[in-house]
Design a protein around this motif. Structure first.
Motif, PDB file in Angstrom:
ATOM      1  N   THR A 188      -4.735  50.663 -14.507  1.00  0.00           N
ATOM      2  CA  THR A 188      -6.196  50.697 -14.485  1.00  0.00           C
ATOM      3  C   THR A 188      -6.736  49.325 -14.125  1.00  0.00           C
ATOM      4  OG1 THR A 188      -6.269  50.155 -16.816  1.00  0.00           O
ATOM      5  CG2 THR A 188      -6.236  52.457 -16.254  1.00  0.00           C
ATOM      6  N   THR A 189      -8.047  49.269 -13.910  1.00  0.00           N
ATOM      7  CA  THR A 189      -8.622  47.977 -13.528  1.00  0.00           C
ATOM      8  C   THR A 189      -8.539  46.984 -14.683  1.00  0.00           C
ATOM      9  OG1 THR A 189     -10.760  48.878 -14.102  1.00  0.00           O
ATOM     10  CG2 THR A 189     -10.204  48.814 -11.789  1.00  0.00           C
ATOM     11  N   LYS A 190      -8.419  47.502 -15.913  1.00  0.00           N
ATOM     12  CA  LYS A 190      -8.273  46.601 -17.050  1.00  0.00           C
ATOM     13  C   LYS A 190      -6.866  46.029 -17.109  1.00  0.00           C
ATOM     14  CE  LYS A 190      -9.675  46.779 -21.894  1.00  0.00           C
ATOM     15  NZ  LYS A 190     -10.105  47.616 -22.999  1.00  0.00           N
ATOM     16  N   MET A 191      -5.909  46.789 -16.599  1.00  0.00           N
ATOM     17  CA  MET A 191      -4.508  46.389 -16.696  1.00  0.00           C
ATOM     18  C   MET A 191      -4.055  45.584 -15.493  1.00  0.00           C
ATOM     19  SD  MET A 191      -2.129  46.912 -18.876  1.00  0.00           S
ATOM     20  CE  MET A 191      -0.395  46.903 -19.098  1.00  0.00           C
ATOM     21  N   GLY A 227      -3.018  57.648  -7.635  1.00  0.00           N
ATOM     22  CA  GLY A 227      -2.955  59.027  -8.098  1.00  0.00           C
ATOM     23  C   GLY A 227      -4.087  59.834  -7.521  1.00  0.00           C
ATOM     24  N   PHE A 271      -6.316  60.957 -10.288  1.00  0.00           N
ATOM     25  CA  PHE A 271      -7.056  60.003 -11.100  1.00  0.00           C
ATOM     26  C   PHE A 271      -7.921  59.098 -10.256  1.00  0.00           C
ATOM     27  CE2 PHE A 271      -5.666  61.265 -15.016  1.00  0.00           C
ATOM     28  CZ  PHE A 271      -4.298  61.375 -15.092  1.00  0.00           C
ATOM     29  N   ASP A 272      -8.657  59.678  -9.360  1.00  0.00           N
ATOM     30  CA  ASP A 272      -9.520  58.872  -8.499  1.00  0.00           C
ATOM     31  C   ASP A 272     -10.829  58.653  -9.245  1.00  0.00           C
ATOM     32  OD1 ASP A 272     -10.542  59.369  -5.022  1.00  0.00           O
ATOM     33  OD2 ASP A 272     -10.643  57.654  -6.362  1.00  0.00           O
ATOM     34  N   THR A 273     -10.844  57.755 -10.208  1.00  0.00           N
ATOM     35  CA  THR A 273     -12.029  57.575 -11.054  1.00  0.00           C
ATOM     36  C   THR A 273     -12.454  56.122 -11.145  1.00  0.00           C
ATOM     37  OG1 THR A 273     -10.789  57.253 -13.066  1.00  0.00           O
ATOM     38  CG2 THR A 273     -11.329  59.508 -12.490  1.00  0.00           C
ATOM     39  N   TYR A 274     -13.397  55.889 -12.044  1.00  0.00           N
ATOM     40  CA  TYR A 274     -14.068  54.588 -12.131  1.00  0.00           C
ATOM     41  C   TYR A 274     -13.206  53.502 -12.740  1.00  0.00           C
ATOM     42  CZ  TYR A 274     -14.721  56.670 -16.722  1.00  0.00           C
ATOM     43  OH  TYR A 274     -14.517  57.288 -17.912  1.00  0.00           O
ATOM     44  N   SER A 275     -12.068  53.874 -13.291  1.00  0.00           N
ATOM     45  CA  SER A 275     -11.329  52.824 -13.979  1.00  0.00           C
ATOM     46  C   SER A 275      -9.912  52.658 -13.484  1.00  0.00           C
ATOM     47  CB  SER A 275     -11.280  53.104 -15.471  1.00  0.00           C
ATOM     48  OG  SER A 275     -10.585  54.303 -15.682  1.00  0.00           O
ATOM     49  N   VAL A 276      -9.542  53.349 -12.411  1.00  0.00           N
ATOM     50  CA  VAL A 276      -8.144  53.315 -11.978  1.00  0.00           C
ATOM     51  C   VAL A 276      -8.022  52.535 -10.689  1.00  0.00           C
ATOM     52  CG1 VAL A 276      -6.271  54.758 -11.147  1.00  0.00           C
ATOM     53  CG2 VAL A 276      -7.568  55.462 -13.099  1.00  0.00           C
ATOM     54  N   MET A 306      -6.565  51.822  -7.226  1.00  0.00           N
ATOM     55  CA  MET A 306      -6.026  52.756  -6.246  1.00  0.00           C
ATOM     56  C   MET A 306      -4.775  52.204  -5.590  1.00  0.00           C
ATOM     57  SD  MET A 306      -7.045  55.568  -5.774  1.00  0.00           S
ATOM     58  CE  MET A 306      -7.997  56.680  -6.624  1.00  0.00           C
ATOM     59  N   GLY A 307      -3.699  52.197  -6.324  1.00  0.00           N
ATOM     60  CA  GLY A 307      -2.466  51.705  -5.727  1.00  0.00           C
ATOM     61  C   GLY A 307      -2.213  50.271  -6.116  1.00  0.00           C
TER      62      GLY A 307
END
Lengths: 166, 179, 563
Positions: free
Chosen positions: B75-78, B106, B109-114, B116-117
């Motif tokens: 995720t963007t946090k990770m 994924g 999981f195309d969302t606000y916190s993931v 993209m690759g």
């Protein structure tokens, strides 16, 4: 239907730790003898020994073709609609009605059928939704690639020859 | 010299020897975040033993590993954590991106916190699609990586974000259309 | 719950029933809601001692009252086994009173509501974001927040201790300050996935701890509003990925309740069998990883073989080992193959030998006992106040199991025992899990005997996915097939909260539907969320290796924790 209280107290038997130690060593020795002397193995020696998965296994996709090597897909967009990962992109076109031997049964065909396997979650919904038995999931799980572009498979790759379920 | 008169010459350049040593003793560091992590654990267990390929020692410390297996959604946090772990691994290092989430964020999981690759923040050598890829798929990808090491294939520069690019990927505001 | 008692509390308040007939009480104001909950908590006959869930949904179209958001409280009584849902309408800018004084377990739940919706709670000790990064702007679950609006961050969140002061602020009388701030995670070998704990140590003892989660937040609840019910099934596998079958079944059960569908007998017994198999494999992972963290690698190797056996069975059923998506709404994706039952019988016969072996290796072993006894104790009262469920609650001594107390499917027809402990430490949790595995085998045996023949799909035209043979030949069946996949299942408007006893605890799905193929609000009550909250409290006073042992016993699955 009762209730069992599983709590155990710390008795003298546990305090003298040697019996438990020998019990543990005995189990390890038994496994050692099983493995080393009786040669009982649990490991599947991939890649020399490949396990055969069931008919329902969800691996790499393929599009089935009929006896004239024409794809069964009629670009109905059911798989693209139901895919939760939005990894299928189809552009449809009509077959030329003059030269179409199938008549109305296969009126349309996919001009392009792009499947981005990096996005795919292998849920099997496309196979379930396809009304023409076209897109199916084979038993191929060896999918590693070196770049993201290589993993976008087009119609030519998808209509490859797959024997049975691959 | 064989009995029938033929000879065999083994090229023993130092580089070949080093490449052989590298590819046969990859010590993985499983950076397992979600479901693919369970398949990594299955690969390490006795049914699909990964230690047969030289990965005997699974090091959870980046200083002691040379193969980073990123398994699971980042995720963007990770993402900053992943970048800092990647920078702590010493050269030579390789990265296997395991699972649909690590390869491309994924599709599901195309969302606000993931993210993209993970190739937005670290360079990737081998991608393994699958959700999750079964242990044999992961072993196949490690064998593929061994082939890559053998050939010393040049890693494409577009896929190797340097520190500045990675920081940029992690800190500018991306809108929904720009992916 | 008797109607007389309900009337006492529903005077002046609107009392409705949800789709399955469960009572829903609407309160009138913020003070009224707090007052009602306080009285229910203190009531001696009703004994509502447990807060199941605290969530909210967006009421932007004002169909449920005049306010912008609706707060939903789910409370439960472990003594009378009754559930009650209480709702409160809240506008933007209004601050409801925090429930932390009644139930400390509401702490993280309220933080999550603040993070996702922006509703501030008056009186909350530490109201900060929990699942998203601190610097995130906006509130994701509001309807106006776009799904794909990403906000990347350049570095990790700096160390903090929640609302408590950091070590350099803690003044002691000693000449030097023995307090150290240690950060464990989020990429840590002993931490299962992306968990982060920041502890303040005094010497070697942990005196204060704060957990940071959200490193795996993937936005599943928001995706529930964008994907159809059929498509959202895929996400349920990825929540508690150690026992994916359980999640699939729990979700399908919830949607079926919302639509008023009863599955066929065969489907029901098969689902029960699969739920118990999922429980066994989840407990295998928990015990094996717990032992691995403490150095007992043999247990890991020995137990994982049985997980592979179970995986082979599951793969023969639905095609994938881990992310199964084996159920459909109204039935199952595939009926069991012919060799499933013989394999299951063999598994049931051979698996107890593994449990016996692990018993011999661990239960009487002094090293194991010394490391796990009296470590991570959670007392009975704390367990109820912190709202933990599952084997950890039972190990603390509370006798509550949803399968027996609020039975669903045919659990009231099978005979099994519920295992409880006394002390609530790691050793008791391990023993409870081992016993639960044995009881699950008992249930599976009974399910195998009683598995009837018959169809696996319910013949309800709203959900029935037709057989492929019919789709290829009959026209009206093909049209039906097209409609189901293109338009999705039309679910009537209503709401339902359905909870099953998952391997980790109470796994609940709360679905609010406004009609149509997509949900209005898809809420997942994940058991690991409350367990990890209790972790902050249960490691205080112990040392770091004890904290690691404690974490392994809680079975925190990051996918479920962060969704």
């Amino acid at each position: 239907m009762g209730t069992i209280n599983v709590s155990k107290e710390y008795t003298l038997k546990e305090r003298t730790y040697l019996p438990a130690l020998f019990q543990g060593m005995f189990i390890t020795m038994k496994r050692f003898i099983q493995g080393f002397i009786l040669h009982k193995k649990y490991t599947i020696m991939y890649p020399e020994e490949k396990r055969i998965y069931s008919q329902r296994f969800r691996g790499m996709h393929f599009i089935s073709v009929d006896e004239n090597k024409v794809e069964n897909c009629t670009a109905c967009f059911l798989c693209e609609t139901v895919c939760p990962a939005e990894c299928i992109h189809i552009v449809a076109m009509e077959r030329d009605p003059a030269t179409n031997p199938y008549g109305v049964r296969k009126e349309k065909k996919p001009l392009s059928f792009d499947l981005d396997v990096m996005r795919c979650c292998f849920c099997g919904f496309c196979e379930e939704a396809c009304p023409m038995d076209a897109i199916k999931l084979s038993r191929n799980y060896e999918l590693s690639v070196l770049s993201r572009q290589e993993a976008i498979y087009d119609l030519k790759y998808l209509t490859r020859e797959v024997i049975g379920r691959g | 010299m064989e009995k029938d008169g033929s000879t065999v010459i083994y090229p023993t350049l130092l580089e070949e020897a080093i490449k052989w040593a590298h590819k046969n003793s990859l010590w993985p560091m499983p950076f397992a975040t979600s479901c693919c992590g369970i398949e990594v654990m299955s690969t390490l267990s006795s049914t699909y033993d990964l230690s047969r390929f030289g990965a005997e020692v699974v090091r959870f410390s980046p200083r002691q590993a040379d193969l980073l297996i990123v398994a699971g959604t980042i995720t963007t946090k990770m993402a900053p954590v992943l970048r800092s772990i990647y920078e702590q691994i010493l050269e030579p290092k390789w990265v296997i991106s395991m699972g649909a989430c690590a390869c491309s964020g994924g599709g599901i999981f195309d969302t606000y916190s993931v993210l993209m690759g993970i190739d937005q923040v670290i360079p990737v050598d081998v991608y393994v699609p699958g959700c999750p890829p079964i242990p044999e798929g992961l072993i196949h990808s490690i064998l593929h990586l061994q082939q890559v090491i053998e050939k010393s294939a040049e890693r494409r520069p577009a896929m190797r974000p340097n520190h500045e690019d990675a920081m940029n990927a992690m800190s500018y505001r991306k809108s929904a259309q720009e992916t | 719950m008797g109607n007389a008692l309900l009337e006492k509390y529903s005077e002046g308040r609107l009392c409705l029933a949800d789709t399955t007939g469960e009572p829903v009480l609407w309160t009138n104001s913020i003070a009224d809601a707090f007052d009602l909950l306080k009285r229910l908590h203190a009531d001696d006959t009703l004994k509502f001692d447990f807060l199941s869930d605290l969530t909210a949904y967006d009421n932007g179209d004002r169909r449920d009252g005049a306010k912008r958001f609706v707060l939903v409280y789910q409370i439960l009584s472990t003594v009378t086994h009754a559930r009650l849902r209480i709702k409160l309408g809240v506008d933007e800018g209004e601050e409801p009173l925090s429930l932390v004084s009644l139930w400390p377990g509401a702490n993280w739940l309220e933080r999550e509501v603040f993070d996702m919706y922006g509703i501030k709670f008056n009186g909350h000790p530490n109201l900060r974001r929990i699942l998203m990064d601190e610097r995130f702007t906006g509130h994701p679950l509001r309807k106006e927040y776009p799904l794909r609006e990403r906000q990347p961050f350049p570095d990790n969140i700096p160390l903090h201790l929640g609302a408590h002061p950091l070590p350099h602020d803690v003044i002691h009388d000693d000449i030097y300050n023995p307090n150290i701030l240690i950060n464990i995670g989020p990429a840590h070998p002993a931490f299962h996935g992306t968990l982060r704990v920041m502890c303040r140590l005094n010497g070697e003892t942990i005196e204060d701890a704060a957990c940071e989660i959200g490193y795996l937040h993937r936005g599943m609840e928001k995706l529930g509003e964008y994907k159809t019910y059929h498509q959202w099934l895929v996400y349920t596998d990825r929540m508690n990925y150690c026992s994916a079958l359980n999640n699939n079944i729990a979700y399908s059960m919830t949607v079926e309740k919302l639509m008023g569908i009863t599955v066929t007998e065969r489907c029901m017994w098969l689902r029960m069998m699969l739920m118990e198999l999922a429980r066994i494999i989840d407990h295998i992972i928990c015990v094996a990883i717990n032992a691995l963290d403490m150095g007992a690698m043999t247990v890991f190797w020995l137990m994982y073989y049985w997980r592979e056996e179970a995986y082979t069975m599951i793969e023969s059923l639905c095609g994938m080992r881990l992310t199964t998506t084996a159920t459909r709404i109204g039935g199952m994706s595939y009926d069991i193959p012919d060799d499933f039952i013989p394999r299951m019988k063999k598994f049931v016969k051979d698996f107890p030998s593994c449990l016996v072996e692990i018993n011999r290796l661990l239960t009487g072993n002094r090293i194991w006992i010394d490391r796990t006894k009296n470590v991570g104790k959670i007392s009975k009262e704390d367990a109820l106040k912190l709202s933990i469920t599952g084997p950890c609650l039972r190990a603390s001594g509370i006798d509550f199991d949803l399968r027996r107390d609020r039975p669903y499917y045919a659990y009231n027809e099978v005979v099994f025992d519920v295992a409880i402990g006394t002390h609530g430490d790691v050793y008791d949790r391990y023993l409870v899990r081992m016993e639960e595995m044995r009881q699950s085998l008992r249930i599976i045996e009974q399910c195998i005997e009683r598995l009837p023949g018959g169809p696996i799909w319910v013949e309800d035209p709203r959900v029935r996915i037709p057989e492929k043979a019919d789709v290829y030949t009959k026209m009206e069946v093909m049209i039906h097939h097209f409609k189901i996949f293109m338009e999705g299942i039309n679910v009537p408007s209503g709401e339902v909260y359905n909870a099953v006893e998952g391997p980790n605890g109470e796994l609940g799905f709360y679905i609010v539907s406004r009609g149509g193929p997509k949900a209005w609000r898809m809420r997942v009550k994940a058991p690991s969320f409350m367990l990890f909250q209790s972790y902050e409290h249960s490691i205080i006073g112990y040392k770091i290796p004890d904290a690691i042992a404690n974490l392994g016993s809680l079975n925190i699955i990051a996918g479920e924790l962060d969704r």
